[in-house]
Motif scaffolding. Structure first.
Motif, PDB file in Angstrom:
ATOM      1  N   TYR A  48       0.839  -1.200   0.000  1.00 29.39           N
ATOM      2  CA  TYR A  48       0.000   0.000   0.000  1.00 29.39           C
ATOM      3  C   TYR A  48       0.881   1.260   0.000  1.00 29.39           C
ATOM      4  O   TYR A  48       0.682   2.182  -0.791  1.00 29.39           O
ATOM      5  N   ALA A  49       1.889   1.276   0.860  1.00 33.16           N
ATOM      6  CA  ALA A  49       2.797   2.434   0.928  1.00 33.16           C
ATOM      7  C   ALA A  49       3.533   2.620  -0.401  1.00 33.16           C
ATOM      8  O   ALA A  49       3.726   3.750  -0.866  1.00 33.16           O
ATOM      9  N   ASP A  50       3.936   1.513  -1.013  1.00 31.69           N
ATOM     10  CA  ASP A  50       4.576   1.578  -2.341  1.00 31.69           C
ATOM     11  C   ASP A  50       3.658   2.274  -3.342  1.00 31.69           C
ATOM     12  O   ASP A  50       4.091   3.124  -4.123  1.00 31.69           O
ATOM     13  N   GLU A  51       2.383   1.898  -3.309  1.00 32.09           N
ATOM     14  CA  GLU A  51       1.423   2.429  -4.277  1.00 32.09           C
ATOM     15  C   GLU A  51       1.183   3.929  -4.055  1.00 32.09           C
ATOM     16  O   GLU A  51       1.108   4.709  -5.004  1.00 32.09           O
ATOM     17  N   VAL A  52       1.067   4.345  -2.782  1.00 34.68           N
ATOM     18  CA  VAL A  52       0.919   5.779  -2.497  1.00 34.68           C
ATOM     19  C   VAL A  52       2.127   6.521  -3.060  1.00 34.68           C
ATOM     20  O   VAL A  52       1.985   7.546  -3.745  1.00 34.68           O
ATOM     21  N   CYS A  53       3.330   5.992  -2.795  1.00 31.96           N
ATOM     22  CA  CYS A  53       4.554   6.666  -3.256  1.00 31.96           C
ATOM     23  C   CYS A  53       4.631   6.705  -4.787  1.00 31.96           C
ATOM     24  O   CYS A  53       5.109   7.682  -5.356  1.00 31.96           O
ATOM     25  N   ARG A  54       4.144   5.658  -5.432  1.00 37.34           N
ATOM     26  CA  ARG A  54       4.142   5.632  -6.888  1.00 37.34           C
ATOM     27  C   ARG A  54       3.310   6.787  -7.467  1.00 37.34           C
ATOM     28  O   ARG A  54       3.618   7.317  -8.521  1.00 37.34           O
TER      29      ARG A  54
END
Ligand SMILES: [Zn+2]
Length: 326
Positions: A48-54
């Motif tokens: 989830y954090a990866d996706e927000v950062c993306r």
């Protein structure tokens, strides 16, 4: 050089049960870029954090890069400011204790602070909204639940464990309605949007007089339906707001005795229901507050736009961060 000039922006991330909204905010409280993703649907909080950062990183790059960002503020249910963790949030997909602030610091190398959504709303109101310049006020968020943020002597009150200020779970009626927290009679079960709908169902079942609310299947009545009916003169709908406002006003009278706030700031859909809700709240405060406080506490409605408030509130937290690279 003044660090606000060097790092003119902060990032606000609001994590809700359905959507995660984030944006880059300048010192005047203007959201200069924003985006959102669904909160659920990722196997782990890391992904989830990866996706927000993306989604977030391109916005940051387009506005001068990571070096222009002073900090990241995150508002989330059950967010703990001291630890930067989300702890046992019933409406989020992750179980247990999630070190979300650390996850964003690792990924973006920007100092990150996290608090619960109502505290973020209070800081947003203090920085950009109705509570500017105030040192003592109480923020009440009226949404699916009831949240609160308490500011005393200019400081957000976090308590010894980071979770202070849960007025939504102060008991308004002993042995009252069953609450999602497992106890009975919490303020939230009466004064949230879902509480209003619950009151509507109870009143419609208990009474016989006509109401346009009877045209709506009981299970799908919303607080918005009650508002629309009240505006059209529906007496039962108006009574539902009186009942709700009365319980909220009683609870606020007690809250005033606790911290003697200059103002109570209401946020959320219900707060926008105008006199139907505000008049009974004011009356119940006046009828129940201790004499020494009478007429001293302002009752205000948030000055932040609904669509901006969550991101602004979270972002305001980041201005308070010590810049680790200074
Ligand atoms: Zn409760």
């Amino acid at each position: 050089m003044n660090s606000t000039m060097e790092k003119p922006y902060v990032v606000g991330i609001d994590i809700g049960g359905t959507n995660t909204v984030f944006g880059i905010v300048d010192a005047r409280g203007t959201i200069i870029a924003s985006d959102s993703i669904k909160t659920a649907g990722y196997p782990t909080a890391e992904e989830y954090a990866d996706e927000v950062c993306r989604h977030l990183l391109p916005l940051i790059v387009a506005n001068g890069g990571v070096d222009k960002i002073r900090g990241i503020g995150i508002g989330a249910p059950n967010g703990n400011y001291y630890t930067g963790t989300i702890e046992f949030a019933p409406n989020l997909p992750w179980k247990g204790v999630i070190p979300l602030a650390a996850m964003f610091e690792e990924r973006l190398d920007i100092p990150t602070a996290l608090t619960n959504d109502a505290n973020a709303a209070a800081i947003g109101e203090m920085t950009y909204g109705a509570a500017r310049g105030m040192k003592d006020f109480i923020m009440i968020t009226l949404g699916t639940g009831v949240g609160s943020g308490i500011v005393i002597n200019g400081q957000m009150v976090y308590g010894h464990d980071g979770f202070a200020g849960e007025l939504g779970h102060v008991i308004a009626r002993r042995e009252g309605r069953v609450c999602g927290c497992g106890r009975k009679g919490c303020l939230e079960t009466y004064c949230s949007a879902t509480g209003v709908a619950r009151t509507a169902r109870e009143l419609l079942a208990a009474r016989t007089e006509p109401s346009s609310l009877r045209d709506i299947p009981a299970e799908s009545i919303t607080s918005k339906d009650v508002y629309d009916a009240a505006v059209k003169g529906d007496k039962l709908a108006q009574e539902i707001f009186e009942f709700t406002g009365n319980i909220l006003g009683e609870a606020l009278a007690d809250a005033i005795a606790f911290s003697s706030p200059e103002a109570i700031v209401l946020f959320g859909g219900l707060a926008k229901s105008g006199d139907y809700i505000m008049n009974p709240i004011k009356k119940a405060i006046e009828d129940n507050v201790l004499n020494i406080y009478k007429g001293k506490t302002k009752l205000l409605v948030s000055e932040l736009r609904d669509s901006d408030a969550a991101v602004l509130g979270a972002s305001a937290l980041a201005w308070e961060l010590k810049d680790l690279k200074e």
